[in-house]
Write a protein that holds these residues in place. Structure first.
Motif, short mmCIF file in Angstrom:
data_model
loop_
_atom_site.label_atom_id
_atom_site.label_comp_id
_atom_site.label_asym_id
_atom_site.label_seq_id
_atom_site.Cartn_x
_atom_site.Cartn_y
_atom_site.Cartn_z
N GLU A 2 0.83 -1.19 0.00
CA GLU A 2 0.00 0.00 0.00
C GLU A 2 0.87 1.26 0.00
OE1 GLU A 2 -2.83 0.03 3.13
OE2 GLU A 2 -3.94 -1.71 2.36
N TRP A 3 0.34 2.31 -0.60
CA TRP A 3 1.01 3.60 -0.53
C TRP A 3 0.99 4.08 0.92
CZ3 TRP A 3 3.61 4.88 -4.73
CH2 TRP A 3 3.17 4.43 -5.98
N TYR A 23 -2.48 13.81 -1.15
CA TYR A 23 -2.71 12.89 -2.25
C TYR A 23 -3.90 13.37 -3.08
CZ TYR A 23 0.46 9.42 -0.14
OH TYR A 23 1.56 8.77 0.36
N CYS A 62 -4.12 6.10 -8.20
CA CYS A 62 -4.70 5.89 -6.87
C CYS A 62 -5.45 7.15 -6.45
CB CYS A 62 -3.57 5.58 -5.88
SG CYS A 62 -4.10 5.50 -4.16
N THR A 67 -5.74 1.95 -3.23
CA THR A 67 -4.32 1.69 -3.02
C THR A 67 -3.76 0.57 -3.88
OG1 THR A 67 -4.86 0.24 -1.15
CG2 THR A 67 -4.37 2.54 -0.66
N LEU A 72 0.58 7.08 -8.42
CA LEU A 72 0.19 7.98 -7.34
C LEU A 72 0.53 9.40 -7.74
CD1 LEU A 72 -0.84 8.20 -4.33
CD2 LEU A 72 1.58 8.20 -3.67
N ARG A 90 4.83 2.66 -9.53
CA ARG A 90 5.55 1.56 -8.92
C ARG A 90 5.41 0.30 -9.77
NH1 ARG A 90 1.34 0.71 -3.82
NH2 ARG A 90 -0.37 -0.15 -5.05
N LEU A 124 8.83 7.27 -0.27
CA LEU A 124 7.81 6.35 -0.75
C LEU A 124 8.39 4.96 -0.96
CD1 LEU A 124 6.10 8.71 -3.36
CD2 LEU A 124 4.98 7.74 -1.35
#
Length: 219
Positions: A2-3, A23, A62, A67, A72, A90, A124
């Motif tokens: 998860e972020w 975010y 996201c 997530t 992101l 990612r 991150l």
């Protein structure tokens, strides 16, 4: 995977006084697209142009706690004003994080917000157990190159024609870009053997990573 919460990355990559991270939420997408047209006119073409399509956010980014998605977008806020953004992608299989784009409002560029970007990407990556983080810097301007180097990221190569940029009104060219990276788990790196490299590959490896190649290994 998860972020991490915004508070976690704020502690690891603090912003100048008066600024904060947030975010991106679904309702903010139209405002961000409008802002990017002003902050980053060249975004109309090339790798970053996906950020100008609402479908990109709806399908891949996201938003509001989704997530499981691998893109992101992080906003830079000053009070309630949106003054910049950073997007990251990612790869959960290779455990690598790619910094996509950073854009800052012209009125806030003197606040050095972009200096936080390498630290932000590292924060991150570490929070999610990533092995490496990387990003690209245009060769049109030295600012982002200098930022990566100041933060201890390594220049690992230059890509010819990876992306397209507007270089003059109505003129689009494929461009060279510098690739900067930082390994977050250096103990996991497997050193290559000299006998497994071509002369050209070894010459480049020795230039980039002096002393890291195993000069002679039997079997």
């Amino acid at each position: 995977m998860e972020w991490p919460p915004v508070d976690d990355i704020t502690a690891s990559a603090p912003l100048p006084a008066g600024y904060r991270y947030e975010y991106l939420s679904r309702h903010q997408v139209p405002a961000l697209i409008s802002a990017l047209k002003v902050w980053y006119p060249g975004i109309a073409v090339g790798n970053a142009s996906c950020h100008m399509r609402e479908s990109f956010y709806a399908e891949k980014v996201c938003l509001d706690g989704e997530t499981e998605r691998d893109f992101l977008v992080i906003l830079f806020k000053h009070d309630d004003e949106m003054v910049g953004m950073f997007s990251v992608e990612r790869d959960p299989d290779s455990e690598v994080l790619y910094g996509r784009i950073c854009a800052i409002s012209h009125r806030h560029r003197g606040s050095h917000l972009s200096r936080s970007v390498p630290l932000l990407e590292e924060a991150l990556g570490r929070a999610m157990g990533m092995g490496m983080v990387y990003g690209l810097a245009t060769l049109k301007y030295p600012h982002m190159q200098a930022t990566f180097e100041r933060m201890g990221w390594q220049l690992i190569g230059i890509t010819p024609g990876f992306d397209r940029e507007v270089i003059a009104p109505g003129v689009v060219k494929r461009v060279y870009e510098a690739i900067y990276a930082k390994v977050l788990v250096p103990s996991e790196l497997l050193r290559p053997r000299a006998q497994d490299l071509t002369p050209a590959a070894k010459a480049l490896f020795d230039l980039l990573y002096p002393g890291q190649c195993l000069e002679r290994v039997d079997a």
